[in-house]
Design a protein around this motif. Structure first.
Motif, PDB file in Angstrom:
ATOM      1  N   ARG A  83       0.841  -1.205   0.000  1.00  0.00           N
ATOM      2  CA  ARG A  83       0.000   0.000   0.000  1.00  0.00           C
ATOM      3  C   ARG A  83       0.874   1.253   0.000  1.00  0.00           C
ATOM      4  O   ARG A  83       0.592   2.229  -0.711  1.00  0.00           O
ATOM      5  CB  ARG A  83      -0.917  -0.007   1.229  1.00  0.00           C
ATOM      6  CG  ARG A  83      -2.038  -1.020   1.146  1.00  0.00           C
ATOM      7  CD  ARG A  83      -2.881  -0.989   2.393  1.00  0.00           C
ATOM      8  NE  ARG A  83      -3.492   0.309   2.570  1.00  0.00           N
ATOM      9  CZ  ARG A  83      -4.182   0.686   3.651  1.00  0.00           C
ATOM     10  NH1 ARG A  83      -4.319  -0.175   4.660  1.00  0.00           N
ATOM     11  NH2 ARG A  83      -4.706   1.889   3.730  1.00  0.00           N
ATOM     12  N   THR A  84       1.928   1.273   0.826  1.00  0.00           N
ATOM     13  CA  THR A  84       2.837   2.429   0.866  1.00  0.00           C
ATOM     14  C   THR A  84       3.508   2.624  -0.490  1.00  0.00           C
ATOM     15  O   THR A  84       3.618   3.765  -0.998  1.00  0.00           O
ATOM     16  CB  THR A  84       3.894   2.215   1.966  1.00  0.00           C
ATOM     17  OG1 THR A  84       3.242   2.019   3.217  1.00  0.00           O
ATOM     18  CG2 THR A  84       4.830   3.406   2.058  1.00  0.00           C
ATOM     19  N   ALA A  85       3.959   1.510  -1.083  1.00  0.00           N
ATOM     20  CA  ALA A  85       4.606   1.616  -2.391  1.00  0.00           C
ATOM     21  C   ALA A  85       3.631   2.124  -3.430  1.00  0.00           C
ATOM     22  O   ALA A  85       3.982   2.954  -4.284  1.00  0.00           O
ATOM     23  CB  ALA A  85       5.169   0.252  -2.804  1.00  0.00           C
ATOM     24  N   ALA A  86       2.373   1.645  -3.358  1.00  0.00           N
ATOM     25  CA  ALA A  86       1.371   2.100  -4.329  1.00  0.00           C
ATOM     26  C   ALA A  86       1.057   3.580  -4.131  1.00  0.00           C
ATOM     27  O   ALA A  86       0.920   4.343  -5.110  1.00  0.00           O
ATOM     28  CB  ALA A  86       0.100   1.260  -4.183  1.00  0.00           C
ATOM     29  N   ARG A  87       0.955   4.014  -2.859  1.00  0.00           N
ATOM     30  CA  ARG A  87       0.684   5.428  -2.597  1.00  0.00           C
ATOM     31  C   ARG A  87       1.855   6.287  -3.107  1.00  0.00           C
ATOM     32  O   ARG A  87       1.662   7.357  -3.699  1.00  0.00           O
ATOM     33  CB  ARG A  87       0.472   5.651  -1.098  1.00  0.00           C
ATOM     34  CG  ARG A  87       0.044   7.065  -0.737  1.00  0.00           C
ATOM     35  CD  ARG A  87      -0.116   7.236   0.763  1.00  0.00           C
ATOM     36  NE  ARG A  87      -1.176   6.375   1.268  1.00  0.00           N
ATOM     37  CZ  ARG A  87      -0.967   5.299   2.014  1.00  0.00           C
ATOM     38  NH1 ARG A  87       0.271   4.938   2.329  1.00  0.00           N
ATOM     39  NH2 ARG A  87      -1.979   4.591   2.434  1.00  0.00           N
ATOM     40  N   ARG A  88       3.089   5.823  -2.850  1.00  0.00           N
ATOM     41  CA  ARG A  88       4.259   6.569  -3.308  1.00  0.00           C
ATOM     42  C   ARG A  88       4.277   6.680  -4.828  1.00  0.00           C
ATOM     43  O   ARG A  88       4.565   7.741  -5.391  1.00  0.00           O
ATOM     44  CB  ARG A  88       5.537   5.897  -2.803  1.00  0.00           C
ATOM     45  CG  ARG A  88       6.816   6.681  -3.097  1.00  0.00           C
ATOM     46  CD  ARG A  88       8.049   5.942  -2.626  1.00  0.00           C
ATOM     47  NE  ARG A  88       7.992   5.623  -1.214  1.00  0.00           N
ATOM     48  CZ  ARG A  88       7.863   4.407  -0.735  1.00  0.00           C
ATOM     49  NH1 ARG A  88       7.785   3.392  -1.581  1.00  0.00           N
ATOM     50  NH2 ARG A  88       7.801   4.187   0.548  1.00  0.00           N
ATOM     51  N   CYS A  89       3.963   5.553  -5.482  1.00  0.00           N
ATOM     52  CA  CYS A  89       3.945   5.577  -6.951  1.00  0.00           C
ATOM     53  C   CYS A  89       2.859   6.527  -7.456  1.00  0.00           C
ATOM     54  O   CYS A  89       3.076   7.276  -8.417  1.00  0.00           O
ATOM     55  CB  CYS A  89       3.702   4.155  -7.475  1.00  0.00           C
ATOM     56  SG  CYS A  89       5.100   3.051  -7.238  1.00  0.00           S
ATOM     57  N   ALA A  90       1.694   6.517  -6.802  1.00  0.00           N
ATOM     58  CA  ALA A  90       0.617   7.410  -7.243  1.00  0.00           C
ATOM     59  C   ALA A  90       0.991   8.878  -7.043  1.00  0.00           C
ATOM     60  O   ALA A  90       0.749   9.725  -7.923  1.00  0.00           O
ATOM     61  CB  ALA A  90      -0.664   7.083  -6.478  1.00  0.00           C
ATOM     62  N   GLU A  91       1.590   9.156  -5.885  1.00  0.00           N
ATOM     63  CA  GLU A  91       1.993  10.546  -5.636  1.00  0.00           C
ATOM     64  C   GLU A  91       3.055  11.002  -6.622  1.00  0.00           C
ATOM     65  O   GLU A  91       3.032  12.136  -7.122  1.00  0.00           O
ATOM     66  CB  GLU A  91       2.506  10.675  -4.202  1.00  0.00           C
ATOM     67  CG  GLU A  91       1.412  10.502  -3.144  1.00  0.00           C
ATOM     68  CD  GLU A  91       1.986  10.491  -1.740  1.00  0.00           C
ATOM     69  OE1 GLU A  91       3.247  10.480  -1.635  1.00  0.00           O
ATOM     70  OE2 GLU A  91       1.202  10.493  -0.776  1.00  0.00           O
ATOM     71  N   HIS A  92       3.999  10.121  -6.901  1.00  0.00           N
ATOM     72  CA  HIS A  92       5.050  10.477  -7.874  1.00  0.00           C
ATOM     73  C   HIS A  92       4.444  10.720  -9.247  1.00  0.00           C
ATOM     74  O   HIS A  92       4.817  11.680  -9.949  1.00  0.00           O
ATOM     75  CB  HIS A  92       6.078   9.351  -7.939  1.00  0.00           C
ATOM     76  CG  HIS A  92       7.133   9.570  -8.965  1.00  0.00           C
ATOM     77  ND1 HIS A  92       8.153  10.507  -8.837  1.00  0.00           N
ATOM     78  CD2 HIS A  92       7.327   8.975 -10.184  1.00  0.00           C
ATOM     79  CE1 HIS A  92       8.915  10.487  -9.907  1.00  0.00           C
ATOM     80  NE2 HIS A  92       8.437   9.541 -10.741  1.00  0.00           N
TER      81      HIS A  92
END
Length: 413
Positions: A314-323
């Motif tokens: 989830r953290t990786a997905a959120r980071r990817c979305a924010e990027h």
């Protein structure tokens, strides 16, 4: 009645001489008489015939004649009208030898085999534990003693229905067939045994009788033939459902050994218990192995591991979305800046203007001096607004224009 007797006697007298085969059941010779009296019996039926002959025929016979001997006689029938009896006066008596008896047995054997009476498919199975056994044998014979003793030793609870009959001689076949019929009709009898000790061919001849063989085949109850010993082989052995070498062997074939069966049961119980214990031990070891595995020792471990992994994902997905959003926002800003830099407003802010010719409600951008002849209504759009003007004239490039009379282009706000 006399007339009938006379006519019967005349008719029998016309028959002439005949050959008759039978078994001697009675011989009567009185000293000093010229006539001997015999009784011939059909071994297969309850029928007999009185025979008279010269005593010399009996005394001079090459084979000694006695009760039970099978003979073939030649003579003439006579009917005595006074007593109303039939008698055969014979002039020749021939004893049936062993060779001829064996030849007749072989011919009968071939006939019965051709009819399929020896077919193994006709054999009925013997029950494993018969409740009642029918026994046909001679009275107080060794065969009866052997069967009863061996059977009761092997299985004490066994029951017998015993029929004592003649097992040799002229009356053997009718008595055996009567006993066989009685036992076959008894629903409690599960198997029938024909038992007799060994003997000569003449002694065992009743058990090769055609009528008895057919009665054995026609019976509905399984039949065991225990006639004689191993070398003896009467035809009853071939048509019976089971052939036993001796009466003792018949008892062993019919009745199971209680001691052996109990030993077998104990062995099977021990083997089944050992197999069950082995199966339980194997399953217990398998359960222990399963319980010792990490997934069963700590069932929530994998769930906790999955929770951490899900949170990481989830953290990786959120980071990817924010990027991705940041990158797209930057690209959008750059595009907006580019669009602003090349847009009309930026150009007009640098001193440029858009000139449109107004014709009624329509407005046309002026691209050439030809689009705005003198007197045309013009709309000049600058960075901060629009100016209304009128064209006083046109001057092509490269030509010096004369100053306007009123000091330039006329415009109005």
């Amino acid at each position: 009645m006399r007339s009938v007797s006379i006519k019967v006697a005349q008719w029998i007298d016309r028959l002439g001489s005949v050959w008759v085969e039978g078994q001697i059941t009675q011989i009567s010779m009185r000293p000093g008489t010229r006539t001997a009296f015999l009784v011939l019996r059909d071994p297969s039926a309850d029928m007999s015939l009185s025979v008279t002959c010269d005593p010399a025929l009996i005394r001079n016979s090459p084979v000694p004649l006695q009760e039970g001997s099978r003979v073939v006689v030649y003579g003439k029938l006579s009917f005595f009208t006074g007593r109303g009896t039939l008698s055969l006066r014979v002039t020749e008596i021939r004893a049936v030898g062993v060779g001829e008896l064996l030849a007749r047995i072989e011919r009968l054997k071939a006939l019965l085999a051709a009819e399929g009476l020896f077919d193994p498919r006709l054999k009925r199975p013997i029950p494993f534990l018969p409740t009642t056994i029918g026994l046909i044998t001679g009275r107080a014979s060794a065969a009866e003693h052997d069967v009863l003793t061996v059977a009761r030793t092997r299985w004490p609870a066994v029951r017998f229905e015993i029929r004592n009959t003649a097992v040799q001689g002229p009356t053997a076949v009718p008595q055996i067939m009567t006993a066989l019929s009685e036992l076959d009709r008894d629903p409690s009898v599960d198997v029938i045994v024909l038992a007799r000790g060994g003997g000569s061919v003449e002694d065992l001849l009743p058990f090769s009788d055609e009528a008895l063989c057919r009665a054995i085949v026609a019976a509905t109850t399984p039949i065991v033939s225990a006639i004689g010993h191993e070398p003896d082989n009467p035809l009853s052995d071939l048509v019976a459902d089971v052939r036993a070498a001796t009466p003792t062997d018949a008892a062993k074939r019919i009745v199971p050994d209680a001691a052996a069966e109990l030993a077998g049961v104990r062995e099977l119980r021990a083997r089944s218990a050992a197999a069950l214990r082995g199966w339980v031990d194997r399953e217990t070891r398998a359960l222990d192995q399963l319980r010792s595995r990490p997934v069963l020792a700590d069932p929530l471990r994998e769930l906790r591991h999955r929770v951490d992994e899900v949170e990481r994902l989830r953290t990786a997905a959120r980071r990817c979305a924010e990027h991705l959003i940041s990158a797209e926002s930057t690209a959008t800003r750059h595009l907006r800046e580019k669009l602003t830099a090349v847009g009309p407003a930026a150009t007009m802010s640098r001193g440029y203007a858009v000139v449109q010719r107004v014709t009624g409600q329509e407005r046309h951008v002026v691209h050439s001096i030809d689009d705005a002849p003198a007197g045309s209504q013009l709309r000049i759009r600058v960075a901060d607004g629009a100016i209304s003007a009128a064209a006083l004239g046109t001057t092509p490039l490269g030509t010096r224009a004369a100053p306007p009379a009123s000091g330039g282009t006329e415009s109005t706000d």
